[in-house]
Design a protein around this motif. Structure first.
Motif: not given
Length: 401
Positions: A348-352
């Protein structure tokens, strides 16, 4: 959401010691008595009416208050001619910095209006304040909230959208009674004031200039980013007691509201950390902040960190908040590079971060440990100010095509 209410004496201008000296000179001449500093400090932040009615009672002035008030006013004028108006260290710089950042401001002081006008003019701050409000125009003086509520009404804003800067116990109590965020200046010239009800206590305006100017309210289509206050403790506990929120962090789930309050005091407040709240209902849903990157010895670099409560995952809120924080950092705060790190399995953080246009730097193997002892690889991405400006120019070009 960008409204600052300033007290005057002890916050904008250093007057209390001069007022004390002038008053004692008049009392000594009139009744052969003077007051000690501890007695005088009860009047700091209150009105002229309270001031003289209390002196009449305690010093047996026998109806001389009007004449003594005139003598006191004349003595202050003489002192000011000799000494001029002395600003509290950092106050003009603070006001101008806030004005540059688009804050609406007013002075809400217990002093008479002619003194407020004179001080603001002498400090060269005339164009910075929308309103000057005297406590003599309201029914109840500080610590009643009347003057701050009147200021909010004049400016057409809600009390909860105001930040008050005060230096006295009476002023702090008035601000909190009005339902406003209060920053208290611990000013030695104001005596031993009880400032504990304030949301933030600072020791010097000059030293805290960036901290206060950094209390910028940021807004997106769906969110408001604002400073944390101690009133957020119950809501913060509700969010941070969820083990899922802390599963991929280095902090453990909160175990009490008191623990959340302690975190507010020691971690979130007084730093470049914003509460993420939904715009339509002002519900706290997470936090986002900028901090020094411990892996970079660069004063112009900041590390981005954020978290959201689980019901708000997958809705685009983190990206929305991070975009406006990065813009603030690059455009207003002088930041030259923003880094961000995420645990390798936190997709999730990667995509953000990828949506922010951050560039991949590398992977640090077995670099981070969670609060419960698990070890993770850490992935680093970053973005420079030059890259940010180029991305903005490219986006503008696509819009104009």
């Amino acid at each position: 959401m960008k409204t600052i209410l300033f007290d005057m004496d002890g916050v904008l201008v250093a007057t209390e010691r001069m007022h004390y000296e002038a008053l004692n000179r008049v009392l000594d001449r009139a009744v052969g008595r003077t007051m000690d500093w501890g007695y005088y400090t009860q009047f700091i932040g209150s009105t002229t009416t309270f001031f003289w009615s209390t002196l009449d009672r305690d010093f047996g002035l026998n109806g001389q208050t009007d004449a003594l008030h005139q003598a006191y006013t004349q003595q202050k004028i003489e002192f000011l001619k000799e000494r001029g108006h002395t600003p509290v260290d950092g106050s003009p710089e603070l006001v101008r910095a806030l004005a540059r950042r688009g804050y609406r401001m007013a002075v809400a002081s217990s002093s008479p209006m002619y003194e407020i006008t004179e001080v603001v003019t002498a400090l060269g701050l005339d164009g910075c304040f929308e309103f000057l409000i005297s406590g003599e125009t309201v029914e109840h003086p500080k610590p009643a909230p009347d003057i701050f509520l009147q200021a909010a009404a004049h400016m057409g804003v809600q009390p909860e959208d105001c930040i008050v800067i005060e230096d006295s116990s009476n002023g702090v109590r008035a601000a909190k009674a009005a339902g406003m965020t209060c920053i208290a200046l611990r000013n030695p010239d104001s005596g031993n004031q009880d400032l504990t009800p304030a949301d933030i206590i600072i020791d010097a305006l000059g030293d805290a200039l960036h901290q206060i100017a950094g209390l910028t309210y940021l807004a997106t289509d769906r969110l408001c980013l604002r400073p944390f206050t101690l009133d957020d403790a119950p809501a913060l506990y509700e969010l941070c007691s969820d083990p899922e929120v802390s599963r991929l962090t280095d902090w453990k789930p909160h175990e009490s509201v008191q623990e959340s309050e302690d975190v507010l005091r020691t971690v979130f407040m007084g730093t470049d950390t914003w509460a993420i709240v939904r715009g339509f209902d002002r519900r706290l849903i997470g936090a986002i902040g900028l901090m020094a990157d411990p892996k970079r010895d660069n004063p112009h670099a900041r590390m981005l960190g954020y978290w959201l409560a689980t019901p708000y995952w997958g809705l685009g809120y983190a990206t929305e908040a991070a975009k406006v924080v990065c813009a603030e950092a690059f455009e207003e705060m002088g930041v030259q590079l923003i880094s961000a790190y995420y645990y390798a399995d936190n997709t999730r953080s990667q995509r953000v971060l990828e949506k922010l246009g951050m560039r991949y730097e590398g992977r640090l193997r077995a670099a981070s440990r969670t609060w419960d002892g698990r070890i993770f690889d850490e992935v680093c991405l970053s973005k420079s100010r030059t890259e940010y400006l180029q991305d903005c120019a490219d986006a503008q070009g696509r819009t104009n095509e």
